[in-house]
Design a protein around this motif. Structure first.
Motif, PDB file in Angstrom:
ATOM      1  N   GLN A  74       0.888  -1.282  -0.110  1.00 38.05           N
ATOM      2  CA  GLN A  74       0.121   0.233   0.039  1.00 38.05           C
ATOM      3  C   GLN A  74       0.968   1.352  -0.005  1.00 38.05           C
ATOM      4  O   GLN A  74       1.587   1.389   0.899  1.00 38.05           O
ATOM      5  CB  GLN A  74      -0.828   0.015   1.299  1.00 38.05           C
ATOM      6  N   ALA A  75       0.638   2.259  -1.033  1.00 35.10           N
ATOM      7  CA  ALA A  75       1.534   3.348  -0.999  1.00 35.10           C
ATOM      8  C   ALA A  75       1.273   4.179   0.208  1.00 35.10           C
ATOM      9  O   ALA A  75       2.219   4.884   0.482  1.00 35.10           O
ATOM     10  CB  ALA A  75       1.068   4.224  -2.460  1.00 35.10           C
ATOM     11  N   PHE A  76      -0.151   4.335   0.555  1.00 36.90           N
ATOM     12  CA  PHE A  76      -0.482   5.185   1.557  1.00 36.90           C
ATOM     13  C   PHE A  76      -1.187   4.305   2.804  1.00 36.90           C
ATOM     14  O   PHE A  76      -2.579   4.138   2.694  1.00 36.90           O
ATOM     15  CB  PHE A  76      -1.057   6.341   1.179  1.00 36.90           C
ATOM     16  N   PRO A  77      -0.389   3.848   3.543  1.00 35.68           N
ATOM     17  CA  PRO A  77      -1.008   2.945   4.635  1.00 35.68           C
ATOM     18  C   PRO A  77      -2.015   3.582   5.666  1.00 35.68           C
ATOM     19  O   PRO A  77      -1.587   4.846   5.814  1.00 35.68           O
ATOM     20  CB  PRO A  77       0.232   2.443   5.300  1.00 35.68           C
ATOM     21  N   SER A  78      -3.090   3.003   6.155  1.00 42.39           N
ATOM     22  CA  SER A  78      -3.833   3.653   6.930  1.00 42.39           C
ATOM     23  C   SER A  78      -3.155   3.042   8.543  1.00 42.39           C
ATOM     24  O   SER A  78      -2.401   2.294   8.704  1.00 42.39           O
ATOM     25  CB  SER A  78      -5.257   2.879   6.950  1.00 42.39           C
ATOM     26  N   ARG A  79      -3.745   3.757   9.525  1.00 41.67           N
ATOM     27  CA  ARG A  79      -3.389   3.472  10.943  1.00 41.67           C
ATOM     28  C   ARG A  79      -3.684   1.887  11.095  1.00 41.67           C
ATOM     29  O   ARG A  79      -2.975   1.342  11.770  1.00 41.67           O
ATOM     30  CB  ARG A  79      -4.113   4.133  11.996  1.00 41.67           C
ATOM     31  N   ALA A  80      -4.777   1.398  10.772  1.00 40.18           N
ATOM     32  CA  ALA A  80      -5.212  -0.131  11.093  1.00 40.18           C
ATOM     33  C   ALA A  80      -3.891  -0.882  10.233  1.00 40.18           C
ATOM     34  O   ALA A  80      -3.655  -1.920  10.755  1.00 40.18           O
ATOM     35  CB  ALA A  80      -6.604  -0.238  10.387  1.00 40.18           C
ATOM     36  N   SER A  81      -3.809  -0.582   8.866  1.00 37.75           N
ATOM     37  CA  SER A  81      -2.712  -1.398   8.321  1.00 37.75           C
ATOM     38  C   SER A  81      -1.331  -1.268   9.154  1.00 37.75           C
ATOM     39  O   SER A  81      -0.768  -2.339   9.073  1.00 37.75           O
ATOM     40  CB  SER A  81      -2.583  -1.039   6.701  1.00 37.75           C
ATOM     41  N   ARG A  82      -1.017  -0.299   9.602  1.00 35.02           N
ATOM     42  CA  ARG A  82       0.218   0.095  10.308  1.00 35.02           C
ATOM     43  C   ARG A  82       0.199  -1.280  11.540  1.00 35.02           C
ATOM     44  O   ARG A  82       1.206  -1.751  11.671  1.00 35.02           O
ATOM     45  CB  ARG A  82       0.284   1.348  10.751  1.00 35.02           C
ATOM     46  N   ASP A  83      -0.886  -0.963  12.229  1.00 41.69           N
ATOM     47  CA  ASP A  83      -1.071  -1.937  13.427  1.00 41.69           C
ATOM     48  C   ASP A  83      -0.973  -3.355  12.751  1.00 41.69           C
ATOM     49  O   ASP A  83      -0.025  -4.340  13.426  1.00 41.69           O
ATOM     50  CB  ASP A  83      -2.121  -1.890  14.296  1.00 41.69           C
ATOM     51  N   ALA A  84      -1.643  -3.718  11.579  1.00 47.02           N
ATOM     52  CA  ALA A  84      -1.665  -5.015  11.431  1.00 47.02           C
ATOM     53  C   ALA A  84      -0.646  -5.453  10.804  1.00 47.02           C
ATOM     54  O   ALA A  84       0.024  -6.409  11.204  1.00 47.02           O
ATOM     55  CB  ALA A  84      -2.749  -5.312  10.055  1.00 47.02           C
ATOM     56  N   GLU A  85       0.212  -4.579  10.223  1.00 53.08           N
ATOM     57  CA  GLU A  85       1.849  -4.994   9.835  1.00 53.08           C
ATOM     58  C   GLU A  85       2.694  -5.146  10.764  1.00 53.08           C
ATOM     59  O   GLU A  85       3.251  -6.318  10.919  1.00 53.08           O
ATOM     60  CB  GLU A  85       2.276  -3.606   9.112  1.00 53.08           C
ATOM     61  N   ALA A  86       2.613  -4.509  11.969  1.00 53.06           N
ATOM     62  CA  ALA A  86       3.182  -4.983  13.157  1.00 53.06           C
ATOM     63  C   ALA A  86       3.227  -6.246  13.744  1.00 53.06           C
ATOM     64  O   ALA A  86       4.049  -6.755  14.113  1.00 53.06           O
ATOM     65  CB  ALA A  86       3.085  -3.603  14.292  1.00 53.06           C
ATOM     66  N   GLN A  87       1.657  -6.717  13.695  1.00 51.98           N
ATOM     67  CA  GLN A  87       1.159  -7.807  14.367  1.00 51.98           C
ATOM     68  C   GLN A  87       1.670  -9.126  13.395  1.00 51.98           C
ATOM     69  O   GLN A  87       2.242 -10.085  13.801  1.00 51.98           O
ATOM     70  CB  GLN A  87      -0.191  -7.902  14.511  1.00 51.98           C
TER      71      GLN A  87
END
Length: 803
Positions: A507-520
């Motif tokens: 994703q070129a412009f991640p959301s807050r939710a996708s950032r958290d999901a990425e960390a998990q």
């Protein structure tokens, strides 16, 4: 969306009780106008207008001017004006809403009471003349200055903007996104760019990059034109477009918008900017800040009478309280939102509010409360279906699943989800079928029905792929990874987490939710490497990601990477290195408002100190952990923390450095909570700890009873080691009661059980104790000094889920 007349019984206190000088004057004036006390109303308005002018409070001045205009219009127009006043009162129309209605052009297709009041206003405004017309012009000029007709799209407010939520229409959104290309006038083009950016963010597949570019271009254009209202409006949109990429940048833009609107005296803009600040706080996980700013924004929204923005702030406030696990606070806010939606007659907003009410009830910790949540979620689902909003049905399903989980009966949620999945399957709607199957998988996962959950998740993934929905596919792959971890299938979990991470990263412009999901996802990969014995690979990945998150100032991701690094060090027995990593984590989580991450960091720290035999060093982390889970309202976390704290306090008391009473209180809390949770294994362990705490307090009769309960619990679990430990505790209880024969009998039974399972350490410990029993019986040892055993409730090493 059609509106229905609202009865007074369905309207909440904030719809009835005005807040602030402007709102109070308006409410009183409407009563006077209804009683045809036109001169009294005019005088009230003039006094209010004068007060506002003298104090420099433009909002109060505007409301007063509007009252003066309304008094003169009503006095001159007769029955049509009376009908208008009655319509305003029946809808609890605020002073700013009335100003926007009077400045508008009628109903514009809106039906029901709101459409009628708009048409009445149009008729009246077209007939006024003389002094009344001059008063109305003065009021409308002031209203324009405080922004009553302003909208975030920079188009004049319509009655629909004032009274109803909007369902994004894809065709309309695409038209708005393309509109700037055909506009030549600089000011109009800048406004079109703002509207285009908002539209691009609302699309089913958001055009995040284009939205950001349009917001930046609009901001530059308005600054060049020296148009402050436009500049502040563009800053709000820029904040929203930036939130997923740069949370701090989003906060800066939102605060700047608030500053500009405030300097302009643009009240409606200030409320909107406060909402943007709240969203930015949530984007950077500053939950406490979000609650504070939302509360501030609500006060202003109610003073100016912007009920639609009030609804947005209430919704955000509910979400923030969900993050903190504050069920009762969330419920109060959600019920306010529901009452507000009913007052507006907005069915779409009512359905959203019902979902929030359902989720709030699910956090209140009682089966009866959860049942209320189930009913609220079902009503929301019915409303969405009646409105033909199939894309919203998944939201209601999620709320229903949360409520059913709290009631410990997922059957109703499964029935509804499966029925919807079948309906979408027959219609060939793979996207919505995927939503339903994901919900079914989640419900089974919460119930620990892992095989059913896995099958449903695999079906959901197939539907996502058929629909070409990459975002949903990533979310489903993440769930599959979690399920594989639960099933202790690390190789499959690793692949699923890698697939999910690849999509999130694309994703070129991640959301807050996708950032958290990425960390998990990264965390699950590290866990899987650990389970596979590839600790070096896990450490390389965790360290690499920790550096990456630190470089992009993603504190939450950095914190979770540090937890993974600490866990791997602990698995290697490198406890000092583990603690070095962990000591940085609480501050990172605190900075982002992530209380759960903070509590987990303290939990790991306390466990490692205990594993090193440092109960004193474990005390503060254990207490911080308990405080964190208590603030979250997380019953499982509270139980875990209470058990840990009991463990620490027992060790301290045994060393003469603490009080047995604190150990008893913590152990009793753990036992109670685990019993309520239905966790048989942890319940047995907490009974074990409680019995030892009773021994330390020399409550030997109660200690014996609890130890016998623990023995039975371990026997049911076929945990021979636990059963042996419980027998040893019974031996201690009999010793304290001076029943030496029974103390020896229980001790020998405990020794034989340890011997049967090859536990030489346990066997030797019991032998030593039996020798002491003989010493106590002969008076060689002082029995009054017996204070239980130096034992711990559980293995202090971290488990696969960090708890």
């Amino acid at each position: 969306i059609k509106h229905s007349r609202t009865t007074s019984s369905s309207v909440s206190r904030h719809s009835m009780a005005p807040i602030g000088d402007a709102a109070i004057a308006w409410a009183n004036a409407l009563d006077q106008l209804a009683d045809k006390k036109f001169d009294d109303a005019r005088q009230l308005g003039a006094d209010t207008q004068g007060r506002g002018y003298e104090s420099g409070v433009k909002m109060t001045e505007t409301a007063g001017a509007l009252v003066v205009a309304m008094a003169q219009i009503c006095k001159a127009a007769g029955q049509p004006a009376s009908d208008f006043v009655d319509a305003l009162r029946s809808l609890y129309v605020t002073w700013s809403e009335a100003a926007a209605i009077l400045a508008g052009s009628g109903s514009n297709g809106v039906s029901g009471p709101w459409g009628q009041v708009a048409d009445l206003a149009k008729t009246l405004a077209g007939k006024v003349s003389g002094e009344a017309a001059q008063a109305l012009t003065t009021a409308m000029t002031l209203a324009q200055e405080v922004g009553t007709t302003w909208t975030e799209t920079m188009t004049a407010a319509t009655v629909s903007d004032l009274s109803s939520s909007k369902v994004p229409d894809d065709a309309a959104l695409k038209a708005a996104a393309a509109a700037p290309d055909s506009v030549r006038d600089p000011a109009q083009r800048a406004a079109a760019l703002v509207k285009a950016s908002l539209a691009q963010m609302q699309m089913e597949c958001p055009q995040a990059e284009e939205a950001l570019a349009n917001a930046q271009e609009a901001l530059a254009a308005f600054r060049e034109l020296n148009c402050l209202e436009g500049e502040a409006s563009a800053l709000r949109v820029l904040s929203a477009a930036t939130a997923g990429v740069d949370a701090f940048g989003a906060m800066k833009a939102a605060n700047e918008a608030l500053r500009v609107f405030t300097e302009l005296g643009h009240c409606k803009g200030q409320v909107a900017a406060q909402y943007s600040v709240v969203q930015a706080c949530l984007a950077k996980n500053s939950t406490d800040d979000a609650i504070f700013r939302a509360t501030e924004g609500l006060k202003m929204a109610r003073e100016i009478g912007d009920r639609m923005r009030e609804a947005g702030l209430l919704d955000s406030l509910a979400e923030a309280n969900f993050v903190l696990g504050a069920g009762k606070k969330a419920l109060s806010v959600a019920q306010d939102l529901l009452a507000l939606a009913k007052g507006l007659g907005d069915q779409l907003l009512q359905a959203r509010a019902l979902c929030q009410v359902a989720k709030a009830w699910s956090l209140c910790g009682d089966a009866a409360d959860a049942a209320k949540g189930v009913e609220a979620a079902k009503e929301a689902l019915t409303t969405y279906q009646a409105l033909g909003l199939k894309g919203k049905e998944g939201e209601a399903l999620d709320a229903l699943a949360a409520a059913c989980k709290a009631s410990e009966d997922p059957s109703e949620a499964l029935r509804c989800a499966q029925g919807l999945a079948d309906k979408f399957r027959k219609a060939g709607d793979k996207r919505e079928e995927a939503v339903c199957m994901y919900s079914i998988a989640s419900i089974h996962a919460d119930a620990k029905e892992l095989d059913q959950a896995l099958r449903a998740a695999q079906e959901a993934l197939a539907c996502c792929q058929a629909a070409g929905d990459r975002a949903a596919a990533a979310k489903t792959q993440q769930l599959l990874a979690q399920l594989r971890m639960e099933k202790e299938e690390p190789s499959e979990a690793l692949r699923a987490a890698q697939d999910a991470l690849q999509i999130y990263r694309s994703q070129a412009f991640p959301s807050r939710a996708s950032r958290d999901a990425e960390a998990q996802c990264i965390r699950m990969q590290v866990e899987a490497h650990g389970m596979l014995g590839a600790i070096d690979e896990g450490m390389r990945l965790a360290s690499e990601q920790q550096r990456r998150f630190k470089a992009i100032k993603e504190k939450k991701g950095e914190g979770y990477a540090l937890l993974s690094i600490a866990k791997l060090h602990h698995m290697r027995g490198q406890t000092e290195d583990a603690l070095t990593a962990l000591v940085q984590a609480p501050a990172l989580f605190l900075a982002t408002g992530d209380r759960r991450g903070e509590a987990e960091a303290w939990l790991m720290m306390a466990r490692i100190h205990l594993s090193r035999g440092d109960a004193q060093l474990a005390q503060r982390p254990a207490e911080e952990c308990a405080l964190g889970y208590r603030k979250l309202g997380d019953k499982k976390g509270r139980a875990l923390a209470a058990s840990l704290l009991a463990d620490v306090q027992c060790q301290l008391a045994f060393m003469g450095l603490g009080k047995a009473k604190k150990a008893l209180e913590a152990a009793n809390e753990a036992a109670t909570l685990y019993k309520e949770l239905g966790d048989k294994a942890q319940s047995a362990l907490s009974l074990h700890m409680l019995a030892n705490a009773q021994l330390m307090m020399q409550n030997f009769e109660e200690a014996l009873k609890v130890a016998q309960d623990a023995e039975e619990a371990f026997r049911v679990l076929r945990d021979v080691s636990g059963e042996a430990g419980a027998l040893l505790l019974q031996s201690g209880a009999y010793l304290g009661s001076r029943d030496f024969e029974e103390a020896r009998r229980c001790g020998k039974e405990a020794r034989d059980l340890f011997k049967a399972i090859g536990d030489s350490v346990g066997e030797e410990s019991v032998e030593d104790f039996l020798d002491n029993v003989q010493g106590y019986e002969k008076g060689q040892l002082i029995l009054d000094e017996f204070r239980g055993f130096s034992i711990r409730s559980a293995d202090p090493s971290p488990t696969k889920d960090g708890q």
